[in-house]
Design an enzyme around this catalytic site. Structure first.
Site, short mmCIF file in Angstrom:
data_model
loop_
_atom_site.label_atom_id
_atom_site.label_comp_id
_atom_site.label_asym_id
_atom_site.label_seq_id
_atom_site.Cartn_x
_atom_site.Cartn_y
_atom_site.Cartn_z
N GLU A 35 0.82 -1.21 0.00
CA GLU A 35 0.00 0.00 0.00
C GLU A 35 0.86 1.27 0.00
OE1 GLU A 35 -2.79 -0.65 3.27
OE2 GLU A 35 -4.05 -1.84 1.94
N LYS B 235 -2.64 -11.73 8.54
CA LYS B 235 -4.06 -11.44 8.78
C LYS B 235 -4.86 -12.74 8.72
CE LYS B 235 -4.08 -6.62 7.29
NZ LYS B 235 -4.83 -5.50 6.73
N ASP C 100 -8.52 -8.86 3.57
CA ASP C 100 -8.31 -7.73 4.49
C ASP C 100 -9.48 -7.59 5.45
OD1 ASP C 100 -7.29 -5.52 5.68
OD2 ASP C 100 -7.51 -4.18 3.96
N GLU D 87 -13.12 -2.11 11.36
CA GLU D 87 -12.99 -1.35 10.11
C GLU D 87 -14.07 -1.71 9.08
OE1 GLU D 87 -9.19 -1.85 8.24
OE2 GLU D 87 -9.79 -0.73 6.45
C1 GCV Z 1 -2.87 0.59 8.43
C2 GCV Z 1 -6.22 -1.96 5.29
C3 GCV Z 1 -6.64 -0.70 5.98
C4 GCV Z 1 -5.49 0.26 6.16
C5 GCV Z 1 -4.39 -0.47 6.93
C6 GCV Z 1 -4.00 -1.70 6.15
C7 GCV Z 1 -2.96 -2.52 6.86
O1 GCV Z 1 -5.89 -1.72 3.97
O2 GCV Z 1 -7.67 -0.10 5.26
O3 GCV Z 1 -5.93 1.38 6.85
O4 GCV Z 1 -3.28 0.37 7.11
O5 GCV Z 1 -5.13 -2.52 5.96
O6 GCV Z 1 -3.37 -3.47 7.52
O7 GCV Z 1 -1.80 -2.22 6.76
#
Ligand code: GCV
Length: 724
Positions: free
Chosen positions: A327, A401, A406, A434
């Protein structure tokens, strides 16, 4: 429709801070009912319940003088005082009489050589043992570490608090004067991550601003940070990473570490190790080097100096969390190096200090070509890390994860859990909601986490036993030196920490599962409800049942059949927005078109993702006929008319699920209203407003998704509701 009711964080913190400093003045019951005390309210027991503790020793003796042990004793005195109305006398250790003894086994053995410790007591585990010393009834709370003694005290207090539940009263079973109990944690790693930015905002945080940072500095008042550590310790969590995985390099500057060490100081009495997220480009960005290539000796030397400087200020520093090549974060790929190269260069300088590196497996390309039906973000973690199995040093932990995408409302277990046999691993669970309603919708996540933790990867090899994810991450299957559980918590300055009183069950549940993933969701929620709301049987039963149902309810009106949470993925991750998943490189595709829906991840015709699982697991998902309905669209692209195991077509299931889910969300209001007068007024009204809000939002979700898929498919709802 947005919640406007916000508790004044400043006001409540002031109350809370005072409470911390003046234990004997606690509790101010009204303040406690803001949720600030969470599950550590220690309310006075009814006379009937208190009877079980009449024989509880009147004194307490501390064997040792560490800050953790002293804290444990204070907590005991505070809890017993509040719940039993008795002030335990703190007395000297030479000849304990009628005492609760707190201390490590080594000290205890000197005092009572005849007491033989249980063989199975491990690090951080504790032993609660009623015994006679010189003919006097005593209660021993002991462990091999100071932290274990603290956990033992919290366990003892939790038992006392829960004995106050009318539903649970059984005076004989609850009589602590008979106790002989050993508890051990399942794994050494039981950490939380906070995604706090240095400016005080929290990425995906829904409980107010950071308790650690404000305006680019560490807060001057760290009362809340200490209180957070107390909450964490009470559920056995032993580490906290305080800053966002999207890390600011400046966190490693010497002047900042000096500030951070103040947070470590307030964590220490609770046995919580502080750790930091780091940016791999730091040697270049703040170190003055022209590179951050992990194989460049100057880079290694920079990490060594930086780490040594941290340990000079924070001797019990835990280590680093790394998000790289993900990202937009820079990583070893810049220099053609691997995650193992990057992790090991840091791990080697942490190793002499017993520090660890958590290297996140969340490495993926977010510019994937969506036209290519073979592309699949879900494959990324396994593709990147499985080939490196065995290449990581022993103090590196791959943080994975729970699912391969996600934190969606439902995902299968990540195949990487089965793909690492010579590498430590930890599961990353998301406590902050989230994609699961952002604490404005009730969504108790323990049942979801348990499905993943209990999922058997059917690994052939070490023996014929089951190989569930919980054992793989705890390191037991392949005899790894470390591993365990990480929860992304994101508590904030809001009085009730997560912005919603009921959401705190997820923080509690994470800690309890990290301690013992074999606990049932029912047991965990019963504990939490009793501790959080007290003794009323109707309140206990109703709240526990609502919590236990809430994940399915949320799933049914947001993303049934494994399609993912059909939310706005490029914006707030909250509102319905199924179209935002498609035609971009993020890879959260559901591939819905006018004929069908779902990602074809099969080996036969799809992306091949299913091939990342061990053979027996592959068979659960492929061929299509084998696949369970609740993950169908995660693994397969099917026409809307495809008939599920349930006998319904996919499209009718989607319609029905959204209507049923919205109805069940509306039912929460009536269920909650039945509790009027059964719990305190402040939380009753606050939570009622939340359920009213959720019911409205669920109807919005229902209509948005049903209308969208009806327009796409042109297939009407059998029951004639959609489009009306
Ligand atoms: C901290 C997702 C979330 C991001 C987060 C990312 C991660 O994409 O939307 O906010 O970033 O996961 O776990 O690194």
């Amino acid at each position: 429709m947005r919640l406007t009711r916000r508790v004044s964080a400043t006001l409540r913190c002031a109350v809370f801070g005072t409470a911390l400093l003046c234990a004997s003045a606690l509790p101010a019951p009204l303040a406690a009912e803001t949720g600030a005390e969470a599950w550590l309210r220690y309310p006075a027991l009814s006379p009937q319940a208190a009877k079980a503790y009449e024989r509880l020793p009147a004194n307490t003796v501390l064997l040792g003088d560490s800050v953790v042990l002293k804290n444990a004793q204070q907590e005991l005195v505070r809890g017993a005082g509040q719940m039993l109305g008795r002030t335990l006398r703190v007395s000297a250790s030479s000849s304990p009489k009628n005492a609760i003894l707190l201390g490590k086994l080594t000290e205890l053995h000197t005092l009572i050589p005849a007491l033989h410790p249980p063989q199975d007591l491990r690090a951080d585990g504790y032993w609660l043992k009623a015994t006679k010393i010189h003919g006097s009834e005593c209660l021993v709370v002991t462990a091999s570490t100071d932290r274990g003694v603290l956990y033992g005290v919290f366990a003892l207090l939790s038992k006392i608090a829960r004995a106050g539940s009318l539903a649970a009263i059984d005076l004989t079973a609850n009589d602590i004067t008979e106790i002989d109990e050993v508890q051990n944690p399942y794994a050494p790693i039981r950490w939380v991550n906070q995604w706090d930015n240095l400016d005080g905002r929290i990425e995906r945080g829904y409980g107010g601003p950071s308790i650690f940072f404000a305006d680019g500095k560490v807060r001057s008042d760290l009362t809340r940070a200490g209180q957070y550590a107390r909450l964490l310790a009470s559920i056995g969590v032993n580490g906290c990473t305080i800053n966002n995985v999207n890390a600011a390099p400046s966190i490693l500057e010497d002047s900042f570490i000096a500030q951070v060490s103040r947070i470590a100081d307030v964590f220490r009495p609770w046995g919580v190790q502080l750790s930091l997220s780091v940016d791999l480009s730091s040697p270049k960005v703040i170190g003055g080097l022209d590179t951050f290539d992990p194989l460049d000796p100057r880079v290694a030397e920079w990490w060594r100096k930086t780490v040594d400087a941290i340990y000079r200020r924070i001797p019990d520093f835990g280590g680093f969390v790394v998000k790289a090549d993900s990202e937009g974060r820079l990583g070893p790929s810049t220099y053609g190096r691997t995650p193992a190269d990057a992790a090991n260069v840091i791990a080697r300088v942490l190793q002499p200090h017993a520090g660890v590196v958590f290297y996140r497996a969340f490495v993926y390309n977010h510019h994937l070509d969506w036209h290519d039906l073979k592309n699949d973000r879900a494959k990324a973690a396994y593709d990147n890390f499985h080939p490196l199995d065995g290449a990581f040093d022993d103090n590196v932990i791959i943080q994975i994860k729970n699912g391969p995408i996600d934190f969606q409302v439902r995902e299968p277990a990540s195949p990487l859990f089965a793909g690492l046999r010579h590498t430590n691993q930890a599961i990353e669970l998301q406590i902050t909601q989230e994609y699961t309603g952002q604490q404005r919708h009730l969504c108790f996540l323990v049942p979801m986490w348990k499905e993943v933790l209990d999922f058997d990867m059917h690994i052939e090899g070490p023996d014929a036993n089951a190989t569930p994810v919980k054992d793989l991450v705890a390191g037991g299957v392949f005899h790894r030196p470390t591993g365990g559980f990480v929860g992304v918590a994101n508590v904030g300055m809001d009085a009730n920490w997560l912005g919603s009183p009921l959401a705190m069950a997820n923080l509690y549940g994470f800690g309890r599962l990290a301690w013992d993933p074999n606990l049932t969701a029912e047991k965990i929620i019963d504990e939490w409800t009793q501790l959080t709301f007290g003794n009323d049987p109707l309140a206990n039963q109703t709240i526990a049942s609502m919590q236990l149902n809430s994940w399915h309810v949320y799933e049914s009106y947001t993303g049934p059949l494994g399609a993912g949470t059909l939310t706005n993925i490029v914006g707030n991750h909250y509102d319905p927005g199924p179209e935002s998943s498609e035609e971009n490189g993020w890879g959260q595709w559901h591939r819905a078109d006018h004929l069908g829906i779902g990602m074809d991840r099969t080996i036969a015709t799809g992306t091949g993702y299913i091939g990342q699982y061990p053979p027996a697991v592959q068979k659960l998902y492929e061929p299509l006929a084998n696949c369970p309905d609740n993950l169908l669209l995660f693994f397969h692209h099917v026409p809307y008319t495809y008939v599920l195991h349930s006998g319904k077509t996919v499209i009718q299931h989607i319609y029905d699920s959204h209507y049923e889910g919205a109805d069940r969300a509306r039912d929460f209001i009536a269920q909650w209203k039945a509790l009027e007068g059964h719990i305190d007024e402040e939380r009753y009204r606050d939570i009622l407003a939340r359920f009213e809000y959720q019911a409205g939002e669920a109807a919005v979700w229902r209509d948005a998704i049903c209308t969208w898929i009806y327009r796409l498919s042109s297939i009407p709802d059998d029951k004639g509701r959609v489009g009306k």
